[in-house]
Design a protein around this motif. Structure first.
Motif, PDB file in Angstrom:
ATOM      1  N   ASP A  93       0.807  -1.140  -0.042  1.00 18.86           N
ATOM      2  CA  ASP A  93      -0.084   0.125   0.186  1.00 18.86           C
ATOM      3  C   ASP A  93       0.972   1.137   0.007  1.00 18.86           C
ATOM      4  O   ASP A  93       1.991   1.151   0.325  1.00 18.86           O
ATOM      5  CB  ASP A  93      -0.981  -0.068   1.366  1.00 18.86           C
ATOM      6  CG  ASP A  93      -2.119   0.922   1.037  1.00 18.86           C
ATOM      7  OD1 ASP A  93      -2.801   0.876   1.839  1.00 18.86           O
ATOM      8  OD2 ASP A  93      -2.171   1.796   0.079  1.00 18.86           O
ATOM      9  N   PHE A  97      -2.817   6.598   2.701  1.00 14.41           N
ATOM     10  CA  PHE A  97      -4.067   6.675   3.492  1.00 14.41           C
ATOM     11  C   PHE A  97      -3.257   6.701   5.021  1.00 14.41           C
ATOM     12  O   PHE A  97      -3.876   7.426   5.893  1.00 14.41           O
ATOM     13  CB  PHE A  97      -4.598   5.111   3.162  1.00 14.41           C
ATOM     14  CG  PHE A  97      -5.094   4.516   4.458  1.00 14.41           C
ATOM     15  CD1 PHE A  97      -4.260   3.416   5.066  1.00 14.41           C
ATOM     16  CD2 PHE A  97      -6.184   4.984   5.104  1.00 14.41           C
ATOM     17  CE1 PHE A  97      -4.714   2.658   6.179  1.00 14.41           C
ATOM     18  CE2 PHE A  97      -6.711   4.377   6.300  1.00 14.41           C
ATOM     19  CZ  PHE A  97      -6.091   3.286   6.583  1.00 14.41           C
ATOM     20  N   ASP A 147      -2.534   8.144  -2.793  1.00 12.65           N
ATOM     21  CA  ASP A 147      -3.665   8.775  -2.651  1.00 12.65           C
ATOM     22  C   ASP A 147      -4.257   9.374  -1.488  1.00 12.65           C
ATOM     23  O   ASP A 147      -3.749   9.322  -0.303  1.00 12.65           O
ATOM     24  CB  ASP A 147      -5.035   7.537  -3.059  1.00 12.65           C
ATOM     25  CG  ASP A 147      -4.925   6.718  -1.728  1.00 12.65           C
ATOM     26  OD1 ASP A 147      -4.064   6.457  -1.403  1.00 12.65           O
ATOM     27  OD2 ASP A 147      -6.002   6.209  -1.593  1.00 12.65           O
ATOM     28  N   CYS A 149      -7.218   9.579   1.384  1.00 13.83           N
ATOM     29  CA  CYS A 149      -8.526   8.786   1.631  1.00 13.83           C
ATOM     30  C   CYS A 149      -9.183   9.674   2.489  1.00 13.83           C
ATOM     31  O   CYS A 149      -9.040  10.075   3.456  1.00 13.83           O
ATOM     32  CB  CYS A 149      -8.130   7.591   2.756  1.00 13.83           C
ATOM     33  SG  CYS A 149      -9.643   6.800   3.455  1.00 13.83           S
ATOM     34  N   GLN A 190     -11.611   7.232  -5.094  1.00 17.23           N
ATOM     35  CA  GLN A 190     -12.298   7.695  -4.045  1.00 17.23           C
ATOM     36  C   GLN A 190     -13.515   8.419  -4.180  1.00 17.23           C
ATOM     37  O   GLN A 190     -13.986   7.771  -5.079  1.00 17.23           O
ATOM     38  CB  GLN A 190     -11.007   8.817  -3.530  1.00 17.23           C
ATOM     39  CG  GLN A 190      -9.888   8.113  -2.844  1.00 17.23           C
ATOM     40  CD  GLN A 190     -10.040   7.347  -1.619  1.00 17.23           C
ATOM     41  OE1 GLN A 190     -10.863   7.389  -0.928  1.00 17.23           O
ATOM     42  NE2 GLN A 190      -8.876   6.839  -1.360  1.00 17.23           N
ATOM     43  N   GLY A 216     -10.771   2.840  -2.594  1.00 15.00           N
ATOM     44  CA  GLY A 216     -10.416   3.441  -1.404  1.00 15.00           C
ATOM     45  C   GLY A 216     -11.461   4.253  -0.728  1.00 15.00           C
ATOM     46  O   GLY A 216     -12.713   4.354  -1.254  1.00 15.00           O
ATOM     47  N   GLY A 217     -11.232   4.376   0.665  1.00 13.82           N
ATOM     48  CA  GLY A 217     -11.991   5.496   1.213  1.00 13.82           C
ATOM     49  C   GLY A 217     -13.375   4.811   1.662  1.00 13.82           C
ATOM     50  O   GLY A 217     -14.478   5.435   2.117  1.00 13.82           O
ATOM     51  N   LEU A 218     -13.543   3.594   1.684  1.00 16.34           N
ATOM     52  CA  LEU A 218     -14.629   2.895   2.403  1.00 16.34           C
ATOM     53  C   LEU A 218     -14.138   1.871   3.590  1.00 16.34           C
ATOM     54  O   LEU A 218     -12.855   1.994   3.816  1.00 16.34           O
ATOM     55  CB  LEU A 218     -15.297   1.782   1.342  1.00 16.34           C
ATOM     56  CG  LEU A 218     -15.881   2.687   0.167  1.00 16.34           C
ATOM     57  CD1 LEU A 218     -16.540   1.527  -0.673  1.00 16.34           C
ATOM     58  CD2 LEU A 218     -17.016   3.431   0.925  1.00 16.34           C
ATOM     59  N   SER A 219     -14.898   1.414   4.263  1.00 18.62           N
ATOM     60  CA  SER A 219     -14.842   1.015   5.708  1.00 18.62           C
ATOM     61  C   SER A 219     -14.077   1.922   6.328  1.00 18.62           C
ATOM     62  O   SER A 219     -13.315   1.448   7.190  1.00 18.62           O
ATOM     63  CB  SER A 219     -13.644  -0.284   5.282  1.00 18.62           C
ATOM     64  OG  SER A 219     -13.527  -1.108   6.634  1.00 18.62           O
ATOM     65  N   MET A 247     -10.177  -1.920  -0.504  1.00 13.28           N
ATOM     66  CA  MET A 247      -9.215  -1.715   0.614  1.00 13.28           C
ATOM     67  C   MET A 247      -9.726  -1.533   1.831  1.00 13.28           C
ATOM     68  O   MET A 247     -10.587  -1.145   2.210  1.00 13.28           O
ATOM     69  CB  MET A 247      -8.180  -0.599   0.299  1.00 13.28           C
ATOM     70  CG  MET A 247      -7.550  -0.583  -1.347  1.00 13.28           C
ATOM     71  SD  MET A 247      -6.580   0.931  -1.650  1.00 13.28           S
ATOM     72  CE  MET A 247      -5.144   0.063  -1.035  1.00 13.28           C
TER      73      MET A 247
HETATM   74  C1  BPQ Z   1     -10.331   2.277   8.611  1.00 14.07           C
HETATM   75  C2  BPQ Z   1      -9.688   1.076   7.522  1.00 14.07           C
HETATM   76  C3  BPQ Z   1      -8.215   0.646   7.567  1.00 14.07           C
HETATM   77  C4  BPQ Z   1     -10.672  -0.258   8.139  1.00 14.07           C
HETATM   78  O1  BPQ Z   1     -10.253   1.207   6.152  1.00 14.07           O
HETATM   79  C5  BPQ Z   1     -10.056   2.118   5.464  1.00 14.07           C
HETATM   80  O2  BPQ Z   1      -9.383   3.240   5.806  1.00 14.07           O
HETATM   81  N1  BPQ Z   1     -10.347   1.933   4.184  1.00 14.07           N
HETATM   82  C6  BPQ Z   1      -9.507   2.723   3.235  1.00 14.07           C
HETATM   83  C7  BPQ Z   1      -8.441   2.447   3.141  1.00 14.07           C
HETATM   84  C8  BPQ Z   1      -7.698   1.421   3.429  1.00 14.07           C
HETATM   85  N2  BPQ Z   1      -6.474   1.292   2.917  1.00 14.07           N
HETATM   86  C9  BPQ Z   1      -6.177   2.233   2.028  1.00 14.07           C
HETATM   87  N3  BPQ Z   1      -5.064   2.461   1.436  1.00 14.07           N
HETATM   88  C10 BPQ Z   1      -5.251   3.572   0.605  1.00 14.07           C
HETATM   89  N4  BPQ Z   1      -4.025   3.812  -0.225  1.00 14.07           N
HETATM   90  N5  BPQ Z   1      -6.288   4.167   0.341  1.00 14.07           N
HETATM   91  C11 BPQ Z   1      -7.301   3.968   1.104  1.00 14.07           C
HETATM   92  O3  BPQ Z   1      -8.592   4.515   0.857  1.00 14.07           O
HETATM   93  C12 BPQ Z   1      -7.585   2.977   1.997  1.00 14.07           C
END
Ligand code: BPQ
Length: 373
Positions: A93, A97, A147, A149, A190, A216-219, A247
């Motif tokens: 990754d 984020f 990116d 998030c 996103q 990205g940007g979910l969970s 992700m």
């Molecule tokens: C809070 C948790 C980690 C469960 O989920 C997210 O933040 N989900 C989004 C996420 C996880 N890993 C990523 N990597 C990158 N580059 N961008 C992202 O948006 C994310």
């Protein structure tokens, strides 16, 4: 091409796909759950144990390895595969984020992000170019674009500005990527929880063109139905012949709901993190091992599991290890939780092959204790 995605079958009952992703370090069966090994180790597991449980690809993280031990050291060791003795595919990754969630954010500009390390407070700067330089040095088979998030909740104006910058950063990542033949760079979509912004981001990122696409940007704390809804509004704008990677997801129900909506790849720290806190994912729901009712329970963690932990140890022993704060507790619980999710995805792939994924989902949710929608 660094990767080749082979779409074997699409489930007739749902949008689920069965695929095989060919990478320089081996083939990955999709849909796939990827264990997270943030600092070049899947916590408490040896590579041999990961091979035993048939883990096919693991994650590591640019932000963390850049801060410690430094990507130069890993490059000197011959790259991440050699450094951590993992012979199979790796995905890194990008750190974008993490910069927004770990280090206390200093400031974000068009150029990149200045932040303080969560380790020692030292000031650092990450840009799309720098992130790609680090990922090229680490040598993973699949690398992620740099990116932003967007936090949740966030107002629409902010999310729009943020996704448009993420698009400009994605183009800079692609331009800076030195080894597109050996390392597949995935773009990241996103757009927060706004369907029209998700469409815009998906169109802009696919316009640039990548061998695979992450969502990205979910969970990020949104209600599950909202995550599924946003997925449904995003997937149709991604090409069918390329892998889709959701992700940071997730729990068994999120994995199943994601597969049903056309997701091929997942990663989540959940199985190893909750294992260290004494919680197991089992075929009959969650087991909190420290609970007194397990004191003299000499049955396995999961009656339907044939993993190393379930074949050799009892709940009573695992509870004792946890209460005694023994290192073996984390090891045995992590082994089971990872095995459980890897086994779940194996059964999901089988159900897709037999066009019965929806039935499989209902059976699984019934046993696991989720209310079937
Ligand atoms: C809070 C948790 C980690 C469960 O989920 C997210 O933040 N989900 C989004 C996420 C996880 N890993 C990523 N990597 C990158 N580059 N961008 C992202 O948006 C994310």
């Amino acid at each position: 091409m660094a990767i080749q995605f082979e779409l074997i079958k699409t489930c007739k009952q749902s949008g689920a796909r069965l695929g095989r992703l060919h990478t320089p370090h081996g083939v990955i069966d999709t849909p796939i759950f990827m264990p997270v090994g943030t600092q070049a180790t899947v916590k408490a597991m040896t590579p041999e144990e990961l091979e035993d449980m048939e883990a096919q690809i693991i994650l590591s993280n640019t932000y963390h390895l850049f801060l410690r031990p430094g990507h130069e050291l890993v490059e000197k060791a011959g790259g991440l595969h050699k450094f951590m003795n993992w012979k199979h595919p790796i995905l890194t990754d990008s750190g974008g984020f993490q910069v927004f969630s770990l280090g206390d954010l200093r400031k974000i500009t068009e150029e990149g992000v200045e932040f303080r390390s969560h380790l020692d407070g030292a000031k650092h700067f990450l840009s799309p170019e720098r992130a790609i330089e680090i990922e090229n040095a680490l040598g993973a088979d699949i690398i992620m674009a740099f990116d932003e998030c967007a936090p949740y909740p966030a107002d629409k104006e902010y999310v729009k500005k943020s996704l448009e910058r993420t698009t400009r950063w994605a183009a800079r990542c692609k331009a800076a990527h030195k080894k597109p033949e050996q390392q597949a760079l995935f773009g990241i979509v996103q757009g927060g929880m706004y369907p029209d912004l998700r469409k815009q981001s998906a169109e802009e990122i696919t316009e640039i063109g990548f061998p695979g696409y992450a969502i990205g940007g979910l969970s990020v704390g949104e209600p599950k139905p909202m995550m599924y809804e946003v997925l449904e509004q995003t997937i149709p704008y991604l090409p069918e012949d390329k892998p889709r990677y959701l992700m940071g997801v997730g729990s068994p129900d999120d994995l199943l709901e994601g597969v049903l909506r056309g997701v091929d790849m997942f990663d989540c720290v959940l199985p190893t993190r909750i294992a260290r806190n004494g919680t197991a994912m089992t075929s009959v729901g969650k087991v909190v091992i420290k609970n007194a009712k397990h004191f003299d329970d000499f049955t396995p963690l999961d009656p339907n599991c044939d993993c190393y932990t379930c074949r050799n140890y009892t709940k009573a022993y695992l509870r004792h290890l946890y209460k005694a704060d023994e290192i073996l507790s984390s090891r045995l619980m992590s082994y089971h939780n990872l095995y459980f999710l890897i086994e779940l995805m194996k059964n999901v792939r089988k159900a897709i092959m037999e066009d019965r994924l929806l039935d499989f989902k209902d059976e699984f949710f019934e046993k696991y204790g989720y209310t079937v929608k």
